[in-house]
Design a protein around this motif. Structure first.
Motif, PDB file in Angstrom:
ATOM      1  N   ARG A 403     -68.921 -23.649 -56.227  1.00 20.49           N
ATOM      2  CA  ARG A 403     -67.796 -24.762 -56.389  1.00 20.49           C
ATOM      3  C   ARG A 403     -67.593 -25.246 -54.751  1.00 20.49           C
ATOM      4  O   ARG A 403     -67.453 -24.684 -53.902  1.00 20.49           O
ATOM      5  CB  ARG A 403     -66.700 -24.437 -56.967  1.00 20.49           C
ATOM      6  CG  ARG A 403     -66.578 -23.681 -58.377  1.00 20.49           C
ATOM      7  CD  ARG A 403     -65.497 -22.869 -58.485  1.00 20.49           C
ATOM      8  NE  ARG A 403     -65.189 -21.876 -57.651  1.00 20.49           N
ATOM      9  CZ  ARG A 403     -64.159 -21.214 -57.620  1.00 20.49           C
ATOM     10  NH1 ARG A 403     -62.971 -21.327 -58.138  1.00 20.49           N
ATOM     11  NH2 ARG A 403     -63.985 -20.020 -56.653  1.00 20.49           N
ATOM     12  N   LEU A 404     -67.602 -26.531 -54.997  1.00 21.82           N
ATOM     13  CA  LEU A 404     -67.352 -27.402 -53.474  1.00 21.82           C
ATOM     14  C   LEU A 404     -65.950 -28.009 -53.722  1.00 21.82           C
ATOM     15  O   LEU A 404     -65.754 -29.088 -54.640  1.00 21.82           O
ATOM     16  CB  LEU A 404     -68.358 -28.262 -53.052  1.00 21.82           C
ATOM     17  CG  LEU A 404     -68.232 -29.189 -52.086  1.00 21.82           C
ATOM     18  CD1 LEU A 404     -68.383 -28.085 -50.786  1.00 21.82           C
ATOM     19  CD2 LEU A 404     -69.014 -30.028 -51.871  1.00 21.82           C
ATOM     20  N   LEU A 405     -65.123 -27.865 -52.971  1.00 21.98           N
ATOM     21  CA  LEU A 405     -63.731 -28.237 -52.837  1.00 21.98           C
ATOM     22  C   LEU A 405     -63.832 -29.358 -51.771  1.00 21.98           C
ATOM     23  O   LEU A 405     -64.093 -29.417 -50.752  1.00 21.98           O
ATOM     24  CB  LEU A 405     -62.744 -27.420 -52.507  1.00 21.98           C
ATOM     25  CG  LEU A 405     -61.335 -27.945 -52.571  1.00 21.98           C
ATOM     26  CD1 LEU A 405     -60.759 -28.532 -53.790  1.00 21.98           C
ATOM     27  CD2 LEU A 405     -60.340 -26.832 -51.825  1.00 21.98           C
ATOM     28  N   VAL A 433     -69.016 -30.044 -57.799  1.00 25.20           N
ATOM     29  CA  VAL A 433     -68.458 -30.861 -56.823  1.00 25.20           C
ATOM     30  C   VAL A 433     -67.026 -31.124 -57.306  1.00 25.20           C
ATOM     31  O   VAL A 433     -66.964 -31.840 -58.280  1.00 25.20           O
ATOM     32  CB  VAL A 433     -69.230 -32.092 -56.470  1.00 25.20           C
ATOM     33  CG1 VAL A 433     -68.143 -32.759 -55.130  1.00 25.20           C
ATOM     34  CG2 VAL A 433     -70.423 -31.570 -55.701  1.00 25.20           C
ATOM     35  N   ASP A 434     -65.774 -30.587 -56.679  1.00 26.37           N
ATOM     36  CA  ASP A 434     -64.451 -30.789 -57.064  1.00 26.37           C
ATOM     37  C   ASP A 434     -63.784 -31.560 -56.104  1.00 26.37           C
ATOM     38  O   ASP A 434     -63.314 -30.835 -55.338  1.00 26.37           O
ATOM     39  CB  ASP A 434     -63.908 -29.345 -57.522  1.00 26.37           C
ATOM     40  CG  ASP A 434     -62.533 -29.640 -58.188  1.00 26.37           C
ATOM     41  OD1 ASP A 434     -62.471 -30.544 -58.722  1.00 26.37           O
ATOM     42  OD2 ASP A 434     -61.916 -28.496 -58.346  1.00 26.37           O
ATOM     43  N   CYS A 435     -63.951 -32.936 -56.130  1.00 28.54           N
ATOM     44  CA  CYS A 435     -63.075 -33.696 -55.236  1.00 28.54           C
ATOM     45  C   CYS A 435     -61.523 -34.090 -55.933  1.00 28.54           C
ATOM     46  O   CYS A 435     -61.501 -34.610 -57.071  1.00 28.54           O
ATOM     47  CB  CYS A 435     -63.619 -34.962 -55.185  1.00 28.54           C
ATOM     48  SG  CYS A 435     -65.380 -34.939 -54.136  1.00 28.54           S
ATOM     49  N   VAL A 436     -60.629 -33.492 -55.235  1.00 32.88           N
ATOM     50  CA  VAL A 436     -59.204 -33.559 -55.750  1.00 32.88           C
ATOM     51  C   VAL A 436     -58.333 -34.138 -54.851  1.00 32.88           C
ATOM     52  O   VAL A 436     -58.561 -34.374 -53.671  1.00 32.88           O
ATOM     53  CB  VAL A 436     -58.802 -32.315 -56.397  1.00 32.88           C
ATOM     54  CG1 VAL A 436     -59.676 -31.428 -57.158  1.00 32.88           C
ATOM     55  CG2 VAL A 436     -58.484 -31.439 -55.059  1.00 32.88           C
ATOM     56  N   ASP A 437     -57.014 -34.794 -55.562  1.00 33.83           N
ATOM     57  CA  ASP A 437     -56.164 -35.466 -54.560  1.00 33.83           C
ATOM     58  C   ASP A 437     -55.537 -34.429 -53.592  1.00 33.83           C
ATOM     59  O   ASP A 437     -55.045 -34.903 -52.673  1.00 33.83           O
ATOM     60  CB  ASP A 437     -55.052 -36.081 -55.545  1.00 33.83           C
ATOM     61  CG  ASP A 437     -55.589 -37.214 -56.293  1.00 33.83           C
ATOM     62  OD1 ASP A 437     -56.731 -38.006 -55.658  1.00 33.83           O
ATOM     63  OD2 ASP A 437     -55.126 -37.542 -57.372  1.00 33.83           O
ATOM     64  N   ALA A 451     -65.643 -25.752 -49.258  1.00 30.86           N
ATOM     65  CA  ALA A 451     -64.960 -26.621 -49.019  1.00 30.86           C
ATOM     66  C   ALA A 451     -65.483 -27.832 -47.660  1.00 30.86           C
ATOM     67  O   ALA A 451     -66.155 -27.206 -46.820  1.00 30.86           O
ATOM     68  CB  ALA A 451     -63.489 -26.216 -48.690  1.00 30.86           C
ATOM     69  N   LEU A 452     -65.286 -28.745 -47.795  1.00 28.25           N
ATOM     70  CA  LEU A 452     -65.397 -29.967 -46.727  1.00 28.25           C
ATOM     71  C   LEU A 452     -64.197 -29.834 -46.005  1.00 28.25           C
ATOM     72  O   LEU A 452     -63.348 -30.360 -46.147  1.00 28.25           O
ATOM     73  CB  LEU A 452     -65.945 -31.274 -47.363  1.00 28.25           C
ATOM     74  CG  LEU A 452     -67.233 -31.340 -48.050  1.00 28.25           C
ATOM     75  CD1 LEU A 452     -67.443 -32.678 -48.396  1.00 28.25           C
ATOM     76  CD2 LEU A 452     -68.179 -30.751 -47.420  1.00 28.25           C
TER      77      LEU A 452
END
Length: 615
Positions: A403-405, A433-437, A451-452
């Motif tokens: 999983r990528l945050l 790919v988990d792009c979250v607020d 994570a990026l």
């Protein structure tokens, strides 16, 4: 510092909770002759006030200087509070701030600072050495108050104020950061009333008492931050009548607001936005080497200092061969060319090339280059072989899936995520790919695999290095720490202790590079790119503004207050005759001061940046 911390200017997901000298003549000019002229008669705001509105997307983690780590928060604190020393806008070396002079004892274990005698808090109370001593002693004695900047005082033995103008700091061991203590000094008569520093966010009573060039007057979560000039600021009051940071969740909306004149400044531009704005009359695009990095961070197994493990990171990432395989399957040149369209430099060491004294590159034999075949071989050796359907499976038969945050508000994160899915998919690795607020909560909980990440680097490297030490881990699983990604490595810690005690700048730089080499080899954090600072402003609203460094520097997220303090209202803002010195005279004097300042020093962000700056 601030992450994109994770930046997190991007500076990391920020956790609620976290930098030598001009000549006397130059300082006198700054303090006396170069008083900024205030805006005058007509304007867009009611009553003809000059309002400088800056579009932002990053949420404030805390307005308490004891807790804040994100770029937006620490930038506001630079505007509100005094620091013992400031960073020269020309080249980043330490200059007078609240302290006008400092000296070390022969043993380098006692530092004495002479404080400015003409400073007053915005409520009229005098600023004294007692305020500085109280700030440091509070951080030394209260773990909650040390959440953001505790690394700066961890080596302090005793801090005292023998008189109102003298601050004395006694150290346990030599400490090379004594002219780069990135700690906001707060008024004792206000903050001594605070009970629990971990819960006080400094966002309920306004105006907030400070001694910077601006005073915080109003704040609405994810709506705006408002500040007014501190007319008694010792370097002179800012020229605009109000400074507003206005929130836009979508950067396209912020750019549209810039075109309409609803805001005066926008940062974090995409290449397409920058290209479009360059051809727009009345808008100036600033594209300069950045002070932050963009990295792929792995979860090495979230843990606290008490030995407890927590989170749900994939155990496959505990194998250095897997971490190196992932990075060997990333084409950093493609990311620079396609995602950033040339507005970045290919990543190598931990500290960006803008900070030449500390910039490190791996030797040819050490470098992990784009090599899918090598990546496949490393995965095979680690026991993750290709099976049915082309998927990699471990010895337990389970498919290798990660999983990528990432940040939902950062279009670059989403684009990078798609490339990683493609490259790693060819290796047989699944990627969600988990792009979250809000990246802060899962990051702090250790509930991610990758994570990026990003941090803004400051003129002194200590802070951005300290977040990878064992001491930066949270005390317990339920307590926030300063850690970036839960790294705890004995060799890195030993090098960190040596560099912070080394006063010889060349020797210290060598030690810092050894630390970067160690981080690179462990593969817990792999730097993919050094993005440029790409930002734009309306020239009818802002006639001129100071970048840092002066030559090819950034405007937003500086190590100081220079940009917004120096900004001169443009003709479109309705600026008429200025009170006090003319803008031309002020700019001329400031330019003269900068020439007198000369060159020197090194530059390294502090603070997580990015859309979520843990920076």
């Amino acid at each position: 510092m601030a992450r994109t911390v994770p930046s997190r200017d991007t500076p990391r997901p920020s956790r609620p909770g976290r930098r030598v000298a001009l000549g006397a003549a130059a300082l006198a000019l700054i303090a006396g002759a170069a008083l900024p002229a205030r805006g005058a008669t007509a304007g867009d705001a009611p009553g003809g006030r000059k309002v400088l509105t800056v579009a932002v997307s990053q949420s404030v983690d805390s307005l308490s200087p004891f807790l804040a780590q994100r770029v937006i928060s620490t930038s506001v604190h630079r505007l509100m509070y005094p620091y013992l020393t400031d960073y020269d806008p020309k080249d980043g070396h330490a200059i007078a701030g609240l302290a006008t002079a400092w000296r070390a004892s022969r043993s380098k274990l006692t530092w004495t600072y002479t404080l400015r005698g003409n400073s007053r808090w915005s409520d009229g109370q005098p600023v004294t050495a007692r305020d500085a001593a109280w700030t440091f002693n509070t951080m030394m004695g209260d773990k909650g108050a040390a959440t953001a900047n505790g690394s700066f005082v961890a080596n302090f033995k005793k801090v005292s104020a023998p008189d109102p103008a003298t601050l004395v700091v006694e150290l346990k061991r030599p400490q090379a950061t004594m002219t780069a203590l990135d700690v906001p000094i707060v008024p004792e008569h206000v903050w001594a009333k605070v009970g629990d520093f971990t819960k006080f966010n400094n966002d309920r009573r306004f105006p907030v008492v400070g001694d910077g060039p601006f005073v915080l007057t109003e704040y609405k979560v994810d709506q705006y931050i408002k500040l007014k000039p501190n007319n008694s600021f010792w370097r002179g009051a800012p020229k605009f009548d109000e400074l507003v940071f206005k929130y836009y969740k979508d950067n396209d909306a912020a750019v549209a607001a810039l075109r309409k004149g609803e805001v005066s400044f926008v940062s974090n531009l995409t290449p397409a936005q920058a290209s479009s704005l360059k051809s727009t009359p009345g808008i100036k695009v600033n594209d300069a080497p950045g002070r932050r990095f963009l990295a792929l961070a792995t979860n090495p197994g979230a843990r606290s200092r008490d030995g407890k493990r927590f989170g749900d990171g994939n155990p496959a990432l505990l194998d250095v061969r897997v971490r190196r395989a992932l990075f060997a399957a990333i084409d950093r040149k493609i990311l620079v060319d396609k995602v950033f369209q040339g507005h970045a430099v290919e990543g190598q060491g931990y500290i960006p090339p803008r900070f030449a004294d500390y910039f490190w590159t791996p030797a040819a034999a050490q470098r992990t280059s784009y090599d899918p075949a090598r990546a496949a071989a490393l995965l095979d050796a680690a026991g993750y072989r290709t099976g049915d359907g082309g998927r990699r499976r471990g010895r337990d038969g389970k498919p290798l899936s990660l999983r990528l945050l990432c940040h939902a508000v950062d279009p670059n994160d989403k684009a990078i995520g798609k490339y990683l899915q493609e490259w790693w998919g060819k290796l047989g690795i699944g990627l969600t790919v988990d792009c979250v607020d809000n990246v802060t909560d899962p990051w702090a909980a250790g509930e991610y695999d990758l994570a990026l990440d990003g941090y803004s680097v400051s003129p002194d490297p200590d802070y951005v290095l300290s977040i990878h030490t064992c001491a930066a881990l949270p005390a317990t699983p339920k307590v926030s720490g300063q850690t970036d990604d839960f790294v705890c490595d004995g060799r890195f810690d030993a090098l960190y202790a040596r560099q912070v005690a080394e006063y010889d700048t060349a020797k210290r730089a060598d030690l810092v590079k050894e630390m970067e080499s160690r981080l690179y080899d462990t593969g817990y954090i792999n730097v993919m790119a050094y993005p440029n600072a790409v930002e734009a402003y309306r020239t009818d609203r802002i006639a001129s503004i100071m970048t840092m460094p002066e030559a090819a520097g950034n405007i937003f997220g500086q190590d100081g207050y220079w940009s917004w303090w120096s900004a001169v209202p443009g003709p479109g803002s309705g600026a008429g005759p200025h009170r006090g010195a003319s803008a031309g005279l002020v700019l001329g004097v400031v330019a003269g001061v900068l020439v007198l300042a000369g060159a020197g020093s090194f530059l390294v962000l502090r603070r997580r940046a990015g859309a979520d700056d843990r920076e």
